[in-house]
Design a protein around this motif. Sequence first.
Motif, PDB file in Angstrom:
ATOM      1  N   THR A  92      -9.707  76.641  47.479  1.00  0.00           N
ATOM      2  CA  THR A  92     -10.001  76.041  46.172  1.00  0.00           C
ATOM      3  C   THR A  92      -8.837  75.202  45.644  1.00  0.00           C
ATOM      4  O   THR A  92      -7.695  75.364  46.072  1.00  0.00           O
ATOM      5  CB  THR A  92     -10.292  77.123  45.111  1.00  0.00           C
ATOM      6  N   VAL A  93      -9.163  74.331  44.700  1.00  0.00           N
ATOM      7  CA  VAL A  93      -8.163  73.728  43.814  1.00  0.00           C
ATOM      8  C   VAL A  93      -8.342  74.424  42.471  1.00  0.00           C
ATOM      9  O   VAL A  93      -9.460  74.813  42.119  1.00  0.00           O
ATOM     10  CB  VAL A  93      -8.325  72.203  43.654  1.00  0.00           C
ATOM     11  N   GLU A  94      -7.244  74.601  41.739  1.00  0.00           N
ATOM     12  CA  GLU A  94      -7.376  75.294  40.461  1.00  0.00           C
ATOM     13  C   GLU A  94      -6.639  74.572  39.352  1.00  0.00           C
ATOM     14  O   GLU A  94      -5.726  73.796  39.581  1.00  0.00           O
ATOM     15  CB  GLU A  94      -6.934  76.758  40.570  1.00  0.00           C
ATOM     16  N   GLU A  95      -7.092  74.825  38.146  1.00  0.00           N
ATOM     17  CA  GLU A  95      -6.528  74.174  36.957  1.00  0.00           C
ATOM     18  C   GLU A  95      -6.464  75.235  35.854  1.00  0.00           C
ATOM     19  O   GLU A  95      -7.446  75.931  35.598  1.00  0.00           O
ATOM     20  CB  GLU A  95      -7.517  73.090  36.581  1.00  0.00           C
ATOM     21  N   LYS A 114     -16.396  64.406  47.759  1.00  0.00           N
ATOM     22  CA  LYS A 114     -15.579  63.488  48.559  1.00  0.00           C
ATOM     23  C   LYS A 114     -14.968  62.427  47.642  1.00  0.00           C
ATOM     24  O   LYS A 114     -15.558  62.104  46.600  1.00  0.00           O
ATOM     25  CB  LYS A 114     -16.452  62.746  49.583  1.00  0.00           C
ATOM     26  N   PRO A 115     -13.831  61.841  48.041  1.00  0.00           N
ATOM     27  CA  PRO A 115     -13.267  60.755  47.244  1.00  0.00           C
ATOM     28  C   PRO A 115     -14.322  59.675  47.012  1.00  0.00           C
ATOM     29  O   PRO A 115     -15.059  59.326  47.934  1.00  0.00           O
ATOM     30  CB  PRO A 115     -12.120  60.230  48.116  1.00  0.00           C
ATOM     31  N   GLY A 116     -14.381  59.194  45.790  1.00  0.00           N
ATOM     32  CA  GLY A 116     -15.342  58.145  45.456  1.00  0.00           C
ATOM     33  C   GLY A 116     -16.700  58.650  44.995  1.00  0.00           C
ATOM     34  O   GLY A 116     -17.496  57.862  44.479  1.00  0.00           O
ATOM     35  N   ASP A 117     -16.979  59.937  45.177  1.00  0.00           N
ATOM     36  CA  ASP A 117     -18.265  60.455  44.695  1.00  0.00           C
ATOM     37  C   ASP A 117     -18.373  60.262  43.186  1.00  0.00           C
ATOM     38  O   ASP A 117     -17.417  60.521  42.445  1.00  0.00           O
ATOM     39  CB  ASP A 117     -18.406  61.964  44.986  1.00  0.00           C
ATOM     40  N   ARG A 118     -19.556  59.828  42.757  1.00  0.00           N
ATOM     41  CA  ARG A 118     -19.823  59.644  41.324  1.00  0.00           C
ATOM     42  C   ARG A 118     -20.473  60.924  40.797  1.00  0.00           C
ATOM     43  O   ARG A 118     -21.574  61.284  41.194  1.00  0.00           O
ATOM     44  CB  ARG A 118     -20.727  58.427  41.124  1.00  0.00           C
ATOM     45  N   MET A 132     -13.629  71.687  29.587  1.00  0.00           N
ATOM     46  CA  MET A 132     -14.152  70.427  30.129  1.00  0.00           C
ATOM     47  C   MET A 132     -13.032  69.601  30.755  1.00  0.00           C
ATOM     48  O   MET A 132     -13.200  69.019  31.828  1.00  0.00           O
ATOM     49  CB  MET A 132     -14.868  69.667  29.013  1.00  0.00           C
ATOM     50  N   MET A 133     -11.852  69.552  30.086  1.00  0.00           N
ATOM     51  CA  MET A 133     -10.725  68.784  30.640  1.00  0.00           C
ATOM     52  C   MET A 133     -10.265  69.373  31.962  1.00  0.00           C
ATOM     53  O   MET A 133      -9.912  68.632  32.883  1.00  0.00           O
ATOM     54  CB  MET A 133      -9.539  68.760  29.657  1.00  0.00           C
ATOM     55  N   ALA A 134     -10.275  70.708  32.072  1.00  0.00           N
ATOM     56  CA  ALA A 134      -9.864  71.347  33.330  1.00  0.00           C
ATOM     57  C   ALA A 134     -10.830  70.961  34.452  1.00  0.00           C
ATOM     58  O   ALA A 134     -10.404  70.632  35.571  1.00  0.00           O
ATOM     59  CB  ALA A 134      -9.804  72.862  33.148  1.00  0.00           C
ATOM     60  N   GLY A 135     -12.118  70.963  34.163  1.00  0.00           N
ATOM     61  CA  GLY A 135     -13.114  70.550  35.157  1.00  0.00           C
ATOM     62  C   GLY A 135     -12.925  69.092  35.556  1.00  0.00           C
ATOM     63  O   GLY A 135     -12.989  68.731  36.736  1.00  0.00           O
ATOM     64  N   TYR A 136     -12.651  68.263  34.563  1.00  0.00           N
ATOM     65  CA  TYR A 136     -12.418  66.831  34.807  1.00  0.00           C
ATOM     66  C   TYR A 136     -11.222  66.630  35.745  1.00  0.00           C
ATOM     67  O   TYR A 136     -11.285  65.862  36.709  1.00  0.00           O
ATOM     68  CB  TYR A 136     -12.178  66.140  33.463  1.00  0.00           C
ATOM     69  N   LYS A 137     -10.149  67.375  35.475  1.00  0.00           N
ATOM     70  CA  LYS A 137      -8.940  67.240  36.304  1.00  0.00           C
ATOM     71  C   LYS A 137      -9.184  67.690  37.740  1.00  0.00           C
ATOM     72  O   LYS A 137      -8.674  67.080  38.681  1.00  0.00           O
ATOM     73  CB  LYS A 137      -7.784  68.040  35.687  1.00  0.00           C
ATOM     74  N   ARG A 141      -8.751  65.346  40.962  1.00  0.00           N
ATOM     75  CA  ARG A 141      -7.829  65.697  42.053  1.00  0.00           C
ATOM     76  C   ARG A 141      -8.470  65.529  43.411  1.00  0.00           C
ATOM     77  O   ARG A 141      -7.795  65.233  44.389  1.00  0.00           O
ATOM     78  CB  ARG A 141      -7.285  67.108  41.869  1.00  0.00           C
ATOM     79  N   LEU A 142      -9.779  65.725  43.500  1.00  0.00           N
ATOM     80  CA  LEU A 142     -10.471  65.508  44.780  1.00  0.00           C
ATOM     81  C   LEU A 142     -10.919  64.059  44.946  1.00  0.00           C
ATOM     82  O   LEU A 142     -11.603  63.721  45.904  1.00  0.00           O
ATOM     83  CB  LEU A 142     -11.663  66.452  44.928  1.00  0.00           C
TER      84      LEU A 142
END
Length: 178
Positions: A92-95, A114-118, A132-137, A141-142
């Motif tokens: 995982t990545v975590e924030e 993936k990078p570039g996914d919308r 919400m900001m943590a999810g955004y970050k 990051r990915l």
Amino acid sequence: NLDYASYLKGWIRTVPNWPHDGVMFRDITPLLQNPKTFRVLIDIFVHRYMNEKIDMVAGLDARGFIIGSVLAYELNVGFIPIRKKGKLPFTTVEEEYELEYGNAVVEMHTDACKPGDRVVLVDDLIATGGTMMAGYKLLQRLGAEVVEAAAIIELPELGGGKLMRDAKVPLFTVCSFN
Ligand code: PRP
Ligand code: HPA
């Protein structure tokens, strides 16, 4: 849309002094329980994103899962759960983010997008905006492009909406409570 917003607002229940004294808790369960209001709610999000070339919907633990998974299904895209720490089995990545008392951590699988996914990021409510900001970050990051962060409810007095707009995060909320 404004008419739908006031209609849906009438189906959000306010529970005083929960989970602590002084909190007016905005409870979406009546809105979810009624099939008509649940459909109106989901349709607002579906129509907002159906022509936006969305690749994935990410939902925040736990109420963001309810809206996010249905939205993903309707947009015919995949769903990403962003979970409270310790629930996801793979790497995982975590924030970390701030709560009223202390801190909390959310996690997302490293192969969730993936990078570039919308991606559309969803939750039920924005209070301080920390969740919400943590999810955004995490999505950033990915390398994902967060098309919009979306919630049913904004609590303007708690400043989360302003925090996100100031950080240039595209934000959509259906209604607000002062
Ligand atoms: C609530 C709500 C949002 C978050 C908003 O969830 O569903 O996710 O708080 O607050 P913030 O804008 O100040 O970060 P909670 O953390 O209570 O978790 P739960 O979904 O597990 O009940
Ligand atoms: N409802 C749901 N989640 C919340 C609230 C609320 O009123 N305040 C902070 N998180």
